[in-house]
Motif scaffolding. Structure first.
Motif, PDB file in Angstrom:
ATOM      1  N   ILE A   1      40.448 -40.351 -33.717  1.00 47.32           N
ATOM      2  CA  ILE A   1      40.247 -41.285 -32.591  1.00 47.32           C
ATOM      3  C   ILE A   1      41.578 -41.960 -32.229  1.00 47.32           C
ATOM      4  CG2 ILE A   1      39.143 -43.473 -31.935  1.00 47.32           C
ATOM      5  CD1 ILE A   1      36.704 -42.477 -33.637  1.00 47.32           C
ATOM      6  N   GLY A   2      42.305 -42.389 -33.261  1.00 50.00           N
ATOM      7  CA  GLY A   2      43.617 -43.007 -33.001  1.00 50.00           C
ATOM      8  C   GLY A   2      44.562 -42.035 -32.320  1.00 50.00           C
ATOM      9  N   LEU A   3      44.565 -40.799 -32.803  1.00 53.15           N
ATOM     10  CA  LEU A   3      45.440 -39.781 -32.210  1.00 53.15           C
ATOM     11  C   LEU A   3      45.071 -39.548 -30.740  1.00 53.15           C
ATOM     12  CD1 LEU A   3      47.606 -37.556 -32.622  1.00 53.15           C
ATOM     13  CD2 LEU A   3      45.762 -36.017 -33.296  1.00 53.15           C
ATOM     14  N   ALA A   4      43.761 -39.482 -30.483  1.00 56.06           N
ATOM     15  CA  ALA A   4      43.310 -39.274 -29.097  1.00 56.06           C
ATOM     16  C   ALA A   4      43.806 -40.415 -28.207  1.00 56.06           C
ATOM     17  CB  ALA A   4      41.787 -39.173 -29.047  1.00 56.06           C
ATOM     18  N   CYS A   5      43.748 -41.641 -28.717  1.00 61.41           N
ATOM     19  CA  CYS A   5      44.226 -42.794 -27.922  1.00 61.41           C
ATOM     20  C   CYS A   5      45.714 -42.661 -27.617  1.00 61.41           C
ATOM     21  CB  CYS A   5      43.985 -44.103 -28.675  1.00 61.41           C
ATOM     22  SG  CYS A   5      42.257 -44.524 -28.796  1.00 61.41           S
ATOM     23  N   VAL A   6      46.483 -42.260 -28.628  1.00 56.83           N
ATOM     24  CA  VAL A   6      47.935 -42.127 -28.430  1.00 56.83           C
ATOM     25  C   VAL A   6      48.232 -41.046 -27.384  1.00 56.83           C
ATOM     26  CG1 VAL A   6      50.093 -41.427 -29.555  1.00 56.83           C
ATOM     27  CG2 VAL A   6      48.516 -42.976 -30.721  1.00 56.83           C
ATOM     28  N   LEU A   7      47.532 -39.915 -27.516  1.00 59.37           N
ATOM     29  CA  LEU A   7      47.772 -38.815 -26.573  1.00 59.37           C
ATOM     30  C   LEU A   7      47.392 -39.231 -25.154  1.00 59.37           C
ATOM     31  CD1 LEU A   7      46.438 -35.781 -28.681  1.00 59.37           C
ATOM     32  CD2 LEU A   7      48.816 -36.364 -28.203  1.00 59.37           C
TER      33      LEU A   7
ATOM     34  N   ALA B   1      36.751 -33.206 -30.281  1.00 57.96           N
ATOM     35  CA  ALA B   1      36.596 -33.040 -28.828  1.00 57.96           C
ATOM     36  C   ALA B   1      37.351 -34.139 -28.080  1.00 57.96           C
ATOM     37  CB  ALA B   1      35.124 -33.044 -28.445  1.00 57.96           C
ATOM     38  N   LEU B   2      37.362 -35.347 -28.658  1.00 59.79           N
ATOM     39  CA  LEU B   2      38.138 -36.435 -28.034  1.00 59.79           C
ATOM     40  C   LEU B   2      39.630 -36.075 -28.007  1.00 59.79           C
ATOM     41  CD1 LEU B   2      36.476 -39.617 -29.626  1.00 59.79           C
ATOM     42  CD2 LEU B   2      36.204 -38.767 -27.289  1.00 59.79           C
ATOM     43  N   VAL B   3      40.086 -35.508 -29.113  1.00 57.96           N
ATOM     44  CA  VAL B   3      41.492 -35.068 -29.162  1.00 57.96           C
ATOM     45  C   VAL B   3      41.723 -33.966 -28.119  1.00 57.96           C
ATOM     46  CG1 VAL B   3      43.275 -33.970 -30.592  1.00 57.96           C
ATOM     47  CG2 VAL B   3      41.773 -35.713 -31.580  1.00 57.96           C
ATOM     48  N   ALA B   4      40.740 -33.070 -28.001  1.00 54.26           N
ATOM     49  CA  ALA B   4      40.874 -31.977 -27.017  1.00 54.26           C
ATOM     50  C   ALA B   4      41.000 -32.551 -25.608  1.00 54.26           C
ATOM     51  CB  ALA B   4      39.675 -31.040 -27.112  1.00 54.26           C
ATOM     52  N   VAL B   5      40.192 -33.548 -25.301  1.00 54.82           N
ATOM     53  CA  VAL B   5      40.252 -34.190 -23.983  1.00 54.82           C
ATOM     54  C   VAL B   5      41.631 -34.836 -23.800  1.00 54.82           C
ATOM     55  CG1 VAL B   5      39.385 -36.149 -22.628  1.00 54.82           C
ATOM     56  CG2 VAL B   5      37.771 -34.585 -23.745  1.00 54.82           C
ATOM     57  N   ALA B   6      42.060 -35.582 -24.813  1.00 52.89           N
ATOM     58  CA  ALA B   6      43.325 -36.318 -24.708  1.00 52.89           C
ATOM     59  C   ALA B   6      44.509 -35.366 -24.563  1.00 52.89           C
ATOM     60  CB  ALA B   6      43.509 -37.198 -25.947  1.00 52.89           C
ATOM     61  N   LEU B   7      44.475 -34.282 -25.332  1.00 49.54           N
ATOM     62  CA  LEU B   7      45.575 -33.317 -25.277  1.00 49.54           C
ATOM     63  C   LEU B   7      45.623 -32.629 -23.907  1.00 49.54           C
ATOM     64  CD1 LEU B   7      47.764 -32.144 -27.130  1.00 49.54           C
ATOM     65  CD2 LEU B   7      46.170 -30.337 -27.733  1.00 49.54           C
ATOM     66  N   GLY B   8      44.436 -32.269 -23.405  1.00 52.19           N
ATOM     67  CA  GLY B   8      44.366 -31.663 -22.067  1.00 52.19           C
ATOM     68  C   GLY B   8      44.918 -32.611 -21.017  1.00 52.19           C
ATOM     69  N   ALA B   9      44.541 -33.891 -21.133  1.00 52.77           N
ATOM     70  CA  ALA B   9      45.014 -34.886 -20.161  1.00 52.77           C
ATOM     71  C   ALA B   9      46.531 -34.993 -20.210  1.00 52.77           C
ATOM     72  CB  ALA B   9      44.381 -36.242 -20.465  1.00 52.77           C
ATOM     73  N   LEU B  10      47.053 -35.054 -21.422  1.00 57.42           N
ATOM     74  CA  LEU B  10      48.501 -35.211 -21.593  1.00 57.42           C
ATOM     75  C   LEU B  10      49.261 -34.021 -21.000  1.00 57.42           C
ATOM     76  CD1 LEU B  10      51.000 -36.573 -22.812  1.00 57.42           C
ATOM     77  CD2 LEU B  10      50.483 -35.444 -24.956  1.00 57.42           C
ATOM     78  N   LEU B  11      48.853 -32.808 -21.390  1.00 55.92           N
ATOM     79  CA  LEU B  11      49.596 -31.633 -20.923  1.00 55.92           C
ATOM     80  C   LEU B  11      49.380 -31.405 -19.427  1.00 55.92           C
ATOM     81  CD1 LEU B  11      49.230 -29.093 -23.859  1.00 55.92           C
ATOM     82  CD2 LEU B  11      51.040 -30.697 -23.386  1.00 55.92           C
TER      83      LEU B  11
END
Lengths: 286, 304, 186
Positions: free
Chosen positions: B265-271, B163-173
């Motif tokens: 978690i690391g991926l989410a931070c990068v995104l 879900a953290l990745v989902a948030v980060a990806l949404g933010a990025l795009l």
């Protein structure tokens, strides 16, 4: 493009109604308009844009009929014919940022069925010069200010000298000098047909329009000349040092005195009425 | 008192609010908006449906155990779309004149998206509790099989990290892609592949890079013709089938699951870093990148 | 009309957002390269490719200056058709080349799926108000394929309906085309 001289009313509207869910945006409106500039005044949400979109054949009414230059927009072939003679400026529109004004107006001209390239180029140049963008017509639209982009859209509406020009708040984003230019531009266009424009600005109506309609809650509550609208307030405007509960409306002016409209009390200090006063009183039902 | 003076008294003086207060106000507003969106109940409905399908399906042993993280695919897509629309508001002309900086606004939006992570956490908790209430789930093939398998904590935490990745990806795009349609299509394709078709990423070389990792991990222990009774009896086994024509051992590895959670978690931070303004992304990018890199290496190291 | 549309081809092409088209094409190529060894992935690629291509095509009919062009005599349906004709060849060709040719039954069934899904999306777009309609129309292929992927174990009519775009693409395409035509004539 047809240049038939029309002897009938250019715009005739009968019992025009448009609803959005439970909200009636335009309510049983009847109109008959000839040539000249007609201003549509009204507060936000009064139904001005909906009325103009129906007149521009962009929005189909739920009830009632429209006749534009004798043609019925419900009939597809007649709708196309109306659109050939129509210029429409929507309230707000995105443009293509990667186009230059000349390219955009040229593209609109293609879609207005002008297939002669030379004529199109000349006409696009003419309308862009008319809106004061002669020196910007080769610049990308993304580099133009909001007011300039508004003028590009206006230029697109003016293409081919349309017999009917429907302009939804054309002066939005224009500075005072540009507004003056717009006024003279529209005055020239009105000599060739009908211009219907919506605005919040009574000064614009006073300076430009032969007729004015005031819309409130989907209905037309006043129709007449700007002078007649101002006359509604004759003898019904006064000033005092404080608020007056008997007034229909009161507001404080820049010098700290209060201006009131309505039925003045005895001994009130009357002042000259303006078009604003008439507009504010036009919905008061008196 | 003159009217002018009265007006001056009535107009409240707007004190500049501390940054954290602005962030909190923005976060609340965004959270409320997320909770009111129809996207969330739609995502939840998809989650409930998929969880129910894996629970009631008897296609193969372990479908419910392995299907736990992937059941959230619609929820993850919904989270990404909601956060993308939140960050898309950053592209509106209005924000250019705002006295609040972009980093502050982004922080508020991210904190507001925290409510979506909480929803995923709550949904996962309910799903796991339902499994536990039934005494555990079916896992493995005879003779190496149990009817009482429970997920380990790192496995349970995986959907939250996703879900953290989902948030980060949404933010990025949402922040970086201009066209809404392109964002929607990209998010759909991403979640369809990574969380919907989980078997695509379960081969050993690509497993550490996966978004949804299916547990347990299967390790080849014998050919199709091997006698399963010769394997240690405490092993959970996977029988040969059309796609994996060999005997495999099913290994639940909390270490692998933990390292995979760290990767997410690391991926989410990068995104997220790429969704932030250039001048403020540095630290998050470095920390996130390092965590992700270490986690990937750790996954290869601890993989059974 | 033909003369108008012919002259409008080049400027219309410039109004189209090509990055998403390039992105989808590149994504399909990349995935097909990554999954070249995986036979099981071919169905996934076909469904995903059909969904994103159809969604992309429906999204491509969105014209950012649609309000300005709302009252031009060239009908909205003709302008949309022109946009589709300009956009479609690229993603469809990529889909056929990298996914369709590797399908057991060849590329035709995949083209049928894309056509059915695209027409269904266009049908929705033509019956709803401008921007909202295009958004919903572009979302339909994605939602329908996702429904088929994750919900096709549903028993009975629901499970069947989720697969209609694939199992009955001709019927779906014909009905959707009817909706598009009726919507365009409104």
């Amino acid at each position: 493009m047809s240049t038939t001289v029309l002897t009938y009313a250019r715009v005739a509207v009968s019992a025009l109604t448009k609803t959005y869910g439970a909200r009636v945006a335009v309510d049983e409106v009847d109109l008959s308009l000839g040539s000249g500039i007609i201003g549509v005044l009204g507060p936000n949400g009064a139904g001005k844009t909906t009325l103009l979109r129906m007149l521009a054949t962009v929005l189909a009414p739920d009830k009632g009929t429209i006749s534009l230059n004798g043609l019925d927009p419900r009939v597809p072939a007649e709708r196309v014919e109306i659109r050939r003679r129509l210029g429409f400026l929507p309230q707000s529109s995105e443009l293509y940022p990667n186009f230059t004004p000349l390219e955009l107006v040229d593209y609109v001209a293609v879609l207005k069925e002008h297939t002669d390239r030379d004529w199109r180029r000349r006409e696009a140049t003419r309308v862009l010069e008319a809106v004061g963008l002669a020196d910007r017509m080769h610049q990308k639209i993304r580099t133009l200010s909001g007011g300039m982009q508004q003028r590009v859209a206006l230029a697109a509406a003016l293409l081919g000298d349309p017999e009917l020009l429907v302009l939804d708040e054309p002066a939005t984003g224009l500075d005072p000098e540009q507004r003056l230019e717009l006024r003279s531009l529209l005055a020239r266009s009105a000599g060739r047909g009908t211009v219907i424009l919506s605005t919040h600005n009574t000064a614009e109506v006073a300076a430009l329009c032969q007729r004015v309609l005031v819309m409130r809650e989907g209905r037309i509550c006043f129709t007449g000349t700007p002078g007649e609208l101002r006359d509604l307030a004759d003898g019904r405007v006064w000033e005092s040092g404080g608020a007056d509960a008997t007034a229909l409306r009161s507001w404080m002016t820049a010098d700290g005195t209060f201006r009131h409209i309505g039925d003045p009390p005895a001994g009130a200090t009357h002042v000259a009425a303006t078009l604003d006063d008439g507009y504010l009183l036009s919905g008061a039902g008196r | 008192m003159s009217a002018g003076a009265a007006l001056a008294v009535e107009v409240p003086v707007q004190a500049s609010a501390p940054r954290w207060r602005v962030v909190r106000a923005l976060a609340r507003q965004e959270a409320r908006r997320h909770l009111r969106s129809p996207m969330l109940p739609l995502g939840l409905a998809g989650f409930v449906y998929l969880a129910w399908v894996t629970r009631t399906s008897d296609d193969w042993s372990g479908i419910e155990y392995g299907g736990m993280p992937g059941a959230g695919v619609t929820l993850f897509l919904g989270v990404s779309l909601l956060v993308a629309s939140s960050f898309r508001r950053e592209r509106a002309g209005l924000v250019e004149d705002a006295p609040t900086g972009e980093t502050t606004r982004a922080t508020g939006r991210l904190l507001g998206a925290g409510v979506l992570v909480l929803v995923v956490a709550a949904a996962t908790a309910v799903q796991v509790m339902v499994m536990r209430a039934g005494g555990g789930v079916d896992l493995g093939d005879e003779p190496g099989r149990t009817l009482h398998a429970h997920h380990t904590l790192p496995e349970v935490l995986q959907p939250v990290c996703v879900a953290l990745v989902a948030v980060a990806l949404g933010a990025l795009l949402g922040r970086r892609v201009q066209q809404r349609a392109a964002t929607t299509i990209a998010l759909f394709a991403f979640w369809y592949l990574t969380a919907g078709i989980t078997w695509l990423f379960q081969a050993a070389p690509v497993r550490p890079w996966s978004i949804v990792m299916v547990h347990p991990v299967e390790v080849r222990v014998g050919p199709h013709s091997a006698d399963p009774l010769t394997f240690p009896e405490e092993w959970l086994l996977s029988a040969p089938d059309a796609y994996e024509p060999f005997w495999g051992r099913l290994v639940v590895s909390p270490e692998l699951a933990t390292a995979h959670d760290m990767w997410l978690i690391g991926l989410a931070c990068v995104l997220v870093a790429f969704a932030l303004p250039r001048r403020t992304r540095g630290r998050l990018l470095v920390v996130g990148g390092m965590v992700a890199a270490v986690a990937v290496i750790a996954q290869y190291a601890v993989a059974p | 009309m033909i003369a108008v549309l012919t002259q409008a081809v080049r400027p219309t092409a410039r109004t189209i957002a090509w990055r998403p088209v390039a992105g989808v094409a590149a994504g399909l190529v990349l995935l097909s390269v990554l999954l070249v060894e995986e036979d099981r992935a071919q169905m996934v690629m076909a469904w995903l490719g059909a969904a994103v291509t159809a969604s992309l095509l429906v999204a491509a009919i969105r014209d950012r200056a649609s309000r300005l062009l709302a009252a031009v005599p060239t009908p909205l349906s003709a302008r949309r058709l022109l946009r589709l004709a300009i956009v479609a060849p690229v993603p469809v060709a990529v889909l056929v080349l990298v996914v369709g040719l590797r399908q057991p039954d060849g590329p035709l069934p995949l083209l049928g799926d894309v056509t059915a899904l695209t027409l269904a999306g266009l049908g929705v777009a033509s019956w709803m108000a401008d921007e909202r309609g295009v958004a919903w129309g572009a979302g339909l292929p994605l939602a329908w394929v996702a429904g088929a992927q994750f919900g096709n174990s549903s028993a009975g009519a629901v499970g069947d309906a989720l697969l209609w775009w694939h199992t009955d693409s001709l019927v779906v395409g014909a009905i959707a085309a009817g909706c598009v035509l009726l919507g365009a004539r409104r």
